[in-house]
Design a protein around this motif. Structure first.
Motif, PDB file in Angstrom:
ATOM      1  N   LEU A   1       0.839  -1.208   0.000  1.00 44.54           N
ATOM      2  CA  LEU A   1       0.000   0.000   0.000  1.00 44.54           C
ATOM      3  C   LEU A   1       0.872   1.257   0.000  1.00 44.54           C
ATOM      4  CD1 LEU A   1      -2.752  -1.182   2.504  1.00 44.54           C
ATOM      5  CD2 LEU A   1      -3.136  -0.541   0.104  1.00 44.54           C
ATOM      6  N   ALA A   2       1.953   1.220   0.773  1.00 47.29           N
ATOM      7  CA  ALA A   2       2.807   2.409   0.885  1.00 47.29           C
ATOM      8  C   ALA A   2       3.585   2.671  -0.401  1.00 47.29           C
ATOM      9  CB  ALA A   2       3.777   2.249   2.056  1.00 47.29           C
ATOM     10  N   HIS A   3       4.014   1.585  -1.074  1.00 49.66           N
ATOM     11  CA  HIS A   3       4.923   1.781  -2.206  1.00 49.66           C
ATOM     12  C   HIS A   3       4.296   1.606  -3.580  1.00 49.66           C
ATOM     13  CE1 HIS A   3       8.352   2.263   0.399  1.00 49.66           C
ATOM     14  NE2 HIS A   3       7.998   1.173   1.059  1.00 49.66           N
ATOM     15  N   HIS A   4       3.224   0.817  -3.669  1.00 52.96           N
ATOM     16  CA  HIS A   4       2.707   0.502  -5.003  1.00 52.96           C
ATOM     17  C   HIS A   4       1.213   0.718  -5.168  1.00 52.96           C
ATOM     18  CE1 HIS A   4       6.608  -1.040  -6.124  1.00 52.96           C
ATOM     19  NE2 HIS A   4       6.644  -1.648  -4.951  1.00 52.96           N
ATOM     20  N   PHE A   5       0.507   0.967  -4.089  1.00 55.18           N
ATOM     21  CA  PHE A   5      -0.945   1.155  -4.183  1.00 55.18           C
ATOM     22  C   PHE A   5      -1.370   2.377  -3.368  1.00 55.18           C
ATOM     23  CE2 PHE A   5      -0.268  -3.278  -5.248  1.00 55.18           C
ATOM     24  CZ  PHE A   5      -1.195  -3.544  -6.245  1.00 55.18           C
ATOM     25  N   GLN A   6      -0.589   3.439  -3.489  1.00 54.77           N
ATOM     26  CA  GLN A   6      -0.910   4.645  -2.700  1.00 54.77           C
ATOM     27  C   GLN A   6      -2.315   5.139  -2.995  1.00 54.77           C
ATOM     28  OE1 GLN A   6       2.035   4.560  -4.569  1.00 54.77           O
ATOM     29  NE2 GLN A   6       3.689   5.563  -3.441  1.00 54.77           N
ATOM     30  N   GLN A   7      -2.810   4.845  -4.217  1.00 55.73           N
ATOM     31  CA  GLN A   7      -4.123   5.367  -4.600  1.00 55.73           C
ATOM     32  C   GLN A   7      -5.253   4.830  -3.720  1.00 55.73           C
ATOM     33  OE1 GLN A   7      -2.283   3.164  -6.251  1.00 55.73           O
ATOM     34  NE2 GLN A   7      -3.492   1.713  -7.449  1.00 55.73           N
ATOM     35  N   VAL A   8      -5.023   3.715  -3.045  1.00 59.38           N
ATOM     36  CA  VAL A   8      -6.095   3.176  -2.193  1.00 59.38           C
ATOM     37  C   VAL A   8      -5.691   3.127  -0.717  1.00 59.38           C
ATOM     38  CG1 VAL A   8      -7.107   1.795  -4.055  1.00 59.38           C
ATOM     39  CG2 VAL A   8      -5.408   0.745  -2.544  1.00 59.38           C
ATOM     40  N   ALA A   9      -4.470   3.599  -0.420  1.00 54.58           N
ATOM     41  CA  ALA A   9      -3.968   3.449   0.950  1.00 54.58           C
ATOM     42  C   ALA A   9      -4.847   4.161   1.978  1.00 54.58           C
ATOM     43  CB  ALA A   9      -2.524   3.961   1.043  1.00 54.58           C
ATOM     44  N   GLY A  10      -5.534   5.221   1.556  1.00 50.34           N
ATOM     45  CA  GLY A  10      -6.327   5.988   2.522  1.00 50.34           C
ATOM     46  C   GLY A  10      -7.751   5.494   2.705  1.00 50.34           C
ATOM     47  N   TYR A  11      -8.118   4.413   2.035  1.00 48.19           N
ATOM     48  CA  TYR A  11      -9.501   3.925   2.137  1.00 48.19           C
ATOM     49  C   TYR A  11      -9.786   3.339   3.516  1.00 48.19           C
ATOM     50  CZ  TYR A  11     -10.646   4.517  -2.820  1.00 48.19           C
ATOM     51  OH  TYR A  11     -10.928   5.026  -4.054  1.00 48.19           O
ATOM     52  N   ARG A  12     -11.086   3.245   3.829  1.00 51.79           N
ATOM     53  CA  ARG A  12     -11.490   2.726   5.137  1.00 51.79           C
ATOM     54  C   ARG A  12     -10.975   1.297   5.329  1.00 51.79           C
ATOM     55  NH1 ARG A  12     -15.916   0.295   7.092  1.00 51.79           N
ATOM     56  NH2 ARG A  12     -16.816   0.202   5.016  1.00 51.79           N
ATOM     57  N   ASN A  13     -11.140   0.464   4.298  1.00 50.16           N
ATOM     58  CA  ASN A  13     -10.569  -0.888   4.358  1.00 50.16           C
ATOM     59  C   ASN A  13      -9.600  -1.036   3.178  1.00 50.16           C
ATOM     60  OD1 ASN A  13      -9.882  -3.567   4.370  1.00 50.16           O
ATOM     61  ND2 ASN A  13     -11.954  -4.302   4.849  1.00 50.16           N
ATOM     62  N   PRO A  14      -8.373  -0.531   3.338  1.00 57.72           N
ATOM     63  CA  PRO A  14      -7.444  -0.517   2.195  1.00 57.72           C
ATOM     64  C   PRO A  14      -7.105  -1.923   1.710  1.00 57.72           C
ATOM     65  CG  PRO A  14      -6.301   0.104   4.216  1.00 57.72           C
ATOM     66  CD  PRO A  14      -7.757   0.049   4.553  1.00 57.72           C
ATOM     67  N   TYR A  15      -7.216  -2.933   2.569  1.00 58.10           N
ATOM     68  CA  TYR A  15      -6.863  -4.305   2.180  1.00 58.10           C
ATOM     69  C   TYR A  15      -7.887  -4.859   1.199  1.00 58.10           C
ATOM     70  CZ  TYR A  15      -4.117  -3.155   6.189  1.00 58.10           C
ATOM     71  OH  TYR A  15      -3.297  -2.482   7.043  1.00 58.10           O
ATOM     72  N   HIS A  16      -9.145  -4.491   1.423  1.00 59.44           N
ATOM     73  CA  HIS A  16     -10.187  -4.870   0.477  1.00 59.44           C
ATOM     74  C   HIS A  16      -9.939  -4.189  -0.862  1.00 59.44           C
ATOM     75  CE1 HIS A  16     -14.650  -4.844  -0.808  1.00 59.44           C
ATOM     76  NE2 HIS A  16     -14.145  -6.033  -1.040  1.00 59.44           N
ATOM     77  N   GLU A  17      -9.568  -2.915  -0.811  1.00 57.42           N
ATOM     78  CA  GLU A  17      -9.278  -2.188  -2.042  1.00 57.42           C
ATOM     79  C   GLU A  17      -8.056  -2.776  -2.742  1.00 57.42           C
ATOM     80  OE1 GLU A  17     -11.295   0.067  -3.304  1.00 57.42           O
ATOM     81  OE2 GLU A  17     -12.551  -0.190  -1.520  1.00 57.42           O
ATOM     82  N   LEU A  18      -7.071  -3.171  -1.953  1.00 57.63           N
ATOM     83  CA  LEU A  18      -5.863  -3.777  -2.516  1.00 57.63           C
ATOM     84  C   LEU A  18      -6.234  -5.036  -3.301  1.00 57.63           C
ATOM     85  CD1 LEU A  18      -2.738  -4.026  -2.689  1.00 57.63           C
ATOM     86  CD2 LEU A  18      -2.807  -5.186  -0.473  1.00 57.63           C
ATOM     87  N   LEU A  19      -7.049  -5.880  -2.686  1.00 55.13           N
ATOM     88  CA  LEU A  19      -7.475  -7.107  -3.373  1.00 55.13           C
ATOM     89  C   LEU A  19      -8.260  -6.766  -4.639  1.00 55.13           C
ATOM     90  CD1 LEU A  19      -7.802 -10.171  -3.600  1.00 55.13           C
ATOM     91  CD2 LEU A  19      -9.747 -10.027  -2.019  1.00 55.13           C
ATOM     92  N   ARG A  20      -9.172  -5.796  -4.528  1.00 56.50           N
ATOM     93  CA  ARG A  20      -9.956  -5.404  -5.711  1.00 56.50           C
ATOM     94  C   ARG A  20      -9.045  -4.925  -6.837  1.00 56.50           C
ATOM     95  NH1 ARG A  20     -14.577  -1.321  -4.104  1.00 56.50           N
ATOM     96  NH2 ARG A  20     -14.745  -1.353  -6.365  1.00 56.50           N
ATOM     97  N   GLU A  21      -8.043  -4.134  -6.488  1.00 51.09           N
ATOM     98  CA  GLU A  21      -7.113  -3.636  -7.509  1.00 51.09           C
ATOM     99  C   GLU A  21      -6.399  -4.799  -8.207  1.00 51.09           C
ATOM    100  OE1 GLU A  21      -5.706  -0.255  -8.189  1.00 51.09           O
ATOM    101  OE2 GLU A  21      -7.526   0.567  -7.277  1.00 51.09           O
ATOM    102  N   ILE A  22      -6.001  -5.783  -7.413  1.00 56.67           N
ATOM    103  CA  ILE A  22      -5.271  -6.917  -8.004  1.00 56.67           C
ATOM    104  C   ILE A  22      -6.212  -7.741  -8.888  1.00 56.67           C
ATOM    105  CG2 ILE A  22      -3.883  -8.977  -7.521  1.00 56.67           C
ATOM    106  CD1 ILE A  22      -3.027  -7.648  -4.864  1.00 56.67           C
ATOM    107  N   VAL A  23      -7.452  -7.922  -8.427  1.00 57.59           N
ATOM    108  CA  VAL A  23      -8.439  -8.662  -9.228  1.00 57.59           C
ATOM    109  C   VAL A  23      -8.635  -7.961 -10.575  1.00 57.59           C
ATOM    110  CG1 VAL A  23     -10.895  -9.274  -9.412  1.00 57.59           C
ATOM    111  CG2 VAL A  23      -9.664  -9.691  -7.261  1.00 57.59           C
ATOM    112  N   VAL A  24      -8.829  -6.669 -10.529  1.00 65.79           N
ATOM    113  CA  VAL A  24      -9.141  -5.931 -11.752  1.00 65.79           C
ATOM    114  C   VAL A  24      -7.932  -5.874 -12.695  1.00 65.79           C
ATOM    115  CG1 VAL A  24      -9.719  -3.630 -12.643  1.00 65.79           C
ATOM    116  CG2 VAL A  24     -11.040  -4.613 -10.749  1.00 65.79           C
ATOM    117  N   SER A  25      -6.735  -5.619 -12.154  1.00 72.62           N
ATOM    118  CA  SER A  25      -5.579  -5.524 -13.054  1.00 72.62           C
ATOM    119  C   SER A  25      -5.253  -6.886 -13.658  1.00 72.62           C
ATOM    120  CB  SER A  25      -4.362  -4.926 -12.342  1.00 72.62           C
ATOM    121  OG  SER A  25      -3.927  -5.781 -11.310  1.00 72.62           O
ATOM    122  N   THR A  26      -5.469  -7.954 -12.878  1.00 76.45           N
ATOM    123  CA  THR A  26      -5.235  -9.296 -13.420  1.00 76.45           C
ATOM    124  C   THR A  26      -6.251  -9.613 -14.520  1.00 76.45           C
ATOM    125  OG1 THR A  26      -4.381 -10.006 -11.271  1.00 76.45           O
ATOM    126  CG2 THR A  26      -4.973 -11.743 -12.835  1.00 76.45           C
TER     127      THR A  26
END
Ligand code: AMP
Ligand code: MG
Length: 492
Positions: free
Chosen positions: A203-228
């Motif tokens: 989140l700090a180095h590669h997914f700053q765009q979602v780091a500030g979300y309420r549940n950033p881990y959920h956003e992180l997973l969503r980002e990986i799902v979508v980019s894949t």
């Protein structure tokens, strides 16, 4: 040479990596270098002439500021979980930051044994480094996310595969090489603290765009799902088969990662298996979207403790919500891409069916996928007889094209398609040049004889796959008969 190494990955806990020293490669010799990738590190072209360059990227002399490590990860290989894999022959030198502030992990692939090598020799063979070097740059040229290749250094060391080959070291760049399997390693080991550290580092180095979300881990997973999902849609559209879609070979950044027995389709064959060790066809071309989703569900499982630490059911619901985005993300990219391949400007509900009908026809008639779409750009929406079109000429029986061509022409006329405009648009998405296996094979054959020029010729060609390059017309020809007999296995 590289002056600014920051090694943030090394600030993660000890369990993330093992410190290693590259094994020197005897008689190192520069086989290939890629100006575009040198540019990513702000390295001038002349740098390759310095003996220190070859020494550094053979792994023979440490670069100042580099702190070599092998990264730790696990993975599902052909569906079976392997709790500890890790970089058995890749060594991360560090993260270099360029003037634009982009950070690139610099990795040597094939620089010798690591604590993760198990029975392996830690080496890569010249053949496989050439394939990865050319394919990653071909993918980049096609606009498909991928790790990059900077150079190959060959050496006088024998390596034993199905036969005796020589060793080489590939320098590879990526913002990060973290894989799905990195998450799996810590989840299955029950080390949830490390799981948090990994997610927070990403989140700090590669997914700053979602780091500030309420549940950033959920956003992180969503980002990986979508980019894949988008990545795999791009593979399907261009006819690329990866060959070993194990979870340790899938990048959390949605990059094409770990080129092994990959292949581009020559003739269109949905069940094409490029990896001769894949007896069941698990990673066949048309299985890739399904397998990507399966791999993502392994990742989602490994992220459950992050999604909701106290409530397992809530965590599972969040995981499923993220995974549910795969299909829409895949289809959005795929359908848009299909329309572009057909040169259609407007959307029509019948377009997916038109495209599917064409793919069926191409499969039945064993038509060359890349050549056909390039030729389709020259299709006339006016009066020319379809069976005399360039596209029809790709069929053994041009008459077989007629029925589909009639509905295509009707569709083009319905949107008043401008032939010249359409051709230009189609030439931007339907490549003229791809890395056909036999082309890579020719470069490999010459390189074995000490002549590396074909590697550079191909790299330069494939950096501009959409441009007509009249002096290289033969590289867009139908593959020769012997191309069908090339066997590519996992051993590399
Ligand atoms: P791959 O299928 O190439 O992605 O490799 C799967 C695993 O095997 C990874 O952990 C690699 O680091 C390891 N591996 C592959 N080839 C070698 C080798 N020649 N020596 C040591 N480890 C290897
Ligand atoms: Mg791998």
């Amino acid at each position: 040479m590289i002056s600014d190494f920051t090694n943030s990955y090394l600030r993660l806990p000890e369990a993330f990596f093992e410190r290693v020293t590259p094994t020197p490669l005897p008689a190192p010799e520069l086989v290939a270098f890629n100006p575009a990738a040198l540019g990513l590190l702000d390295l001038p072209l002349e740098v390759v002439e310095a003996p220190a360059f070859v020494e550094a990227f053979a792994g023979n002399r440490p670069l100042p500021g580099a702190e070599p490590v092998a990264m730790c990860y696990a993975g599902h290989q052909f569906g079976h979980y392997v709790p500890r894999l890790g970089d058995g022959r890749a060594i991360l030198l560090g993260e270099a930051t360029n003037r634009r502030g982009d950070r690139w992990e610099v990795q040597l692939k094939g620089a010798g044994r690591t604590p993760f090598s198990r029975d392996g020799d830690g080496r890569a063979v010249l053949r496989s480094t050439i394939r990865e070097y050319l394919c990653s740059e071909a993918m980049h040229g096609l606009g498909i996310p991928t790790t990059r290749a900077m150079c190959i250094v060959g050496g006088r060391e024998e390596v034993y595969r199905e036969q005796i080959e020589t060793a080489a070291v590939l320098t590879r760049l990526a913002p990060t090489h973290v894989r799905f399997g990195t998450f799996e390693y810590f989840y299955h080991a029950g080390d949830y603290r490390a799981l948090w550290e990994l997610a927070n580092w990403l989140l700090a180095h590669h997914f700053q765009q979602v780091a500030g979300y309420r549940n950033p881990y959920h956003e992180l997973l969503r980002e990986i799902v979508v980019s894949t999902a988008r990545l795999i849609a791009r593979w399907q559209l261009v006819g690329f088969a990866h060959g070993v879609m194990n979870t340790d070979n899938l990048s959390v950044l949605g990059l094409t990662l770990d080129y092994g027995p990959f292949g581009f389709l020559d003739r269109y064959q949905p069940d094409f298996i490029c990896n001769h060790s894949d007896y069941q066809g698990r990673y066949a071309f048309d299985q890739q979207p399904r397998i990507a989703l399966w791999n993502l569900s392994c990742l989602a499982q490994a992220m459950l403790p992050l999604l909701h630490p106290e409530d397992g059911e809530a965590a599972a619901a969040l995981a499923n919500e993220a995974l549910a985005e795969f299909e829409s993300a895949f289809m959005a990219t795929y359908v848009r891409g299909a329309r572009e391949k057909l040169g259609l400007m407007r959307e029509d509900r019948g377009d997916p069916r038109l495209f599917a009908g064409l793919l069926r026809l191409l499969a039945e008639q064993q038509v060359d996928y890349t050549r056909f779409f390039r030729a389709l750009g020259r299709f006339s929406s006016r009066d020319e007889a379809p069976e005399r079109s360039e596209a029809a000429a790709e069929f053994a029986d041009p008459a077989a094209f007629a029925v589909w061509a009639a509905s295509y022409r009707e569709r083009l006329r319905a949107e008043n398609s401008d032939d010249a405009l359409r051709r230009r648009a189609m030439d931007q998405v339907n490549p003229k040049y791809i890395l056909r296996n036999y082309l890579a094979e020719q470069a490999i054959e010459s390189a074995r004889g000490g002549d590396f020029r074909e590697i550079e010729r191909l790299r330069a060609l494939l950096a501009r796959p959409f441009d007509e390059q009249p002096e290289r017309e033969d590289y867009a020809a139908r593959p020769p008969a012997w191309a069908g007999r090339i066997e590519v296995s996992c051993s590399s």
